[in-house]
Design an enzyme around this catalytic site. Structure first.
Site, PDB file in Angstrom:
ATOM      1  NE  ARG A  37      -4.222   1.713   2.176  1.00 51.25           N
ATOM      2  CZ  ARG A  37      -4.417   2.781   2.953  1.00 51.25           C
ATOM      3  NH1 ARG A  37      -3.532   3.077   3.898  1.00 51.25           N
ATOM      4  NH2 ARG A  37      -5.484   3.538   2.807  1.00 51.25           N
ATOM      5  CB  ILE A  63      -5.842   5.302  -1.223  1.00 47.94           C
ATOM      6  CG1 ILE A  63      -5.607   3.786  -1.177  1.00 47.94           C
ATOM      7  CG2 ILE A  63      -5.214   6.008  -0.036  1.00 47.94           C
ATOM      8  CD1 ILE A  63      -4.131   3.399  -1.271  1.00 47.94           C
ATOM      9  CB  SER A  64     -10.899   2.663   0.124  1.00 49.60           C
ATOM     10  OG  SER A  64     -11.744   3.205  -0.851  1.00 49.60           O
ATOM     11  CD  GLN A  65     -11.428   2.538   7.701  1.00 53.07           C
ATOM     12  OE1 GLN A  65     -12.459   3.116   7.355  1.00 53.07           O
ATOM     13  NE2 GLN A  65     -11.268   2.046   8.909  1.00 53.07           N
ATOM     14  N   PRO A  66      -8.244   0.599   4.559  1.00 56.04           N
ATOM     15  CG  PRO A  66      -5.979   0.204   5.033  1.00 56.04           C
ATOM     16  CD  PRO A  66      -7.046   1.268   5.114  1.00 56.04           C
TER      17      PRO A  66
END
Length: 214
Positions: A37, A63-66
């Site tokens: 990431r 970028i989305s939250q994991p």
């Protein structure tokens, strides 16, 4: 960008965090543990790469939250080699997770600049997907049907075009609500083209752009 011992250790810690939040699918957890990431972050922001939070990537996108990525990736209940349409390529991180899950990924991005960057970045990382730039709210009719359609942006309603592009047994996972908060929805197309709708937790995504978006 070097993927050193430090980054591998940070990924292991991230996997533990999302597992504690309820993610159980081993393929999803393994994928999160493999995808670098930090590659999607500028050097000055590397300290944020393995925190469980969303982060701006420019062009009004994130970028989305994991955990969110893992939640959607688990919810699609995908089998290896299934054909999936990802709507909203963004940074390309979610796409990498799907590829690590051995899926045949078609991904479409509305923003041309982000689409080009994601395609180049994934090529540099050695990932192979089918990339498109256009109105994801309309799907990819020329490549349908799909086993799975995964939408990574919030929609005001479920686009009919996407439902129509599911094969029998196919699943559509999409956040639906207003511009601030959405419920995660899964729609499964059963025999006779009947639709089964399930509603899950609240999330907050960037808006889905296009004809059937915002």
């Amino acid at each position: 960008m070097v993927d050193d011992y430090k980054h591998r250790g940070l990924r292991k810690s991230l996997v533990r965090k999302i597992k504690e939040k309820g993610i159980k699918d081993k393929r999803v957890l393994d994928a999160v543990g493999k995808v670098p990431r930090h590659y999607f972050f500028a050097p000055e922001f590397l300290m944020h790469a393995y925190q469980d939070k969303a982060f701006p990537i420019g062009e009004g996108q994130t970028i989305s939250q994991p955990y969110t990525v893992a939640f959607q990736s688990e919810l699609i209940e995908a089998k290896p080699d299934e054909k999936i349409l990802e709507i909203g390529t963004g940074s390309g991180y979610q796409c990498c997770i799907l590829l690590e899950m051995d899926l045949n990924v078609f991904t479409i991005e509305y923003n041309e600049k982000l689409a080009k960057k994601a395609k180049a970045d994934l090529k540099n990382l050695g990932y192979k997907a089918h990339f498109f730039c256009g109105d994801g709210s309309q799907g990819l009719i020329n490549h349908a049907p799909f086993d799975v359609i995964l939408v990574t942006a919030g929609a005001p309603t479920v686009p009919t075009m996407l439902v129509e592009q599911l094969r029998i047994g196919g699943r559509l996972v999409i956040p639906v609500g207003n511009s601030k908060s959405q419920k995660m929805v899964r729609i499964t197309k059963t025999d006779g083209n009947k639709l089964v709708k399930e509603v899950f937790d609240n999330f907050s995504f960037v808006p889905l752009l296009g004809k059937d978006g915002w």
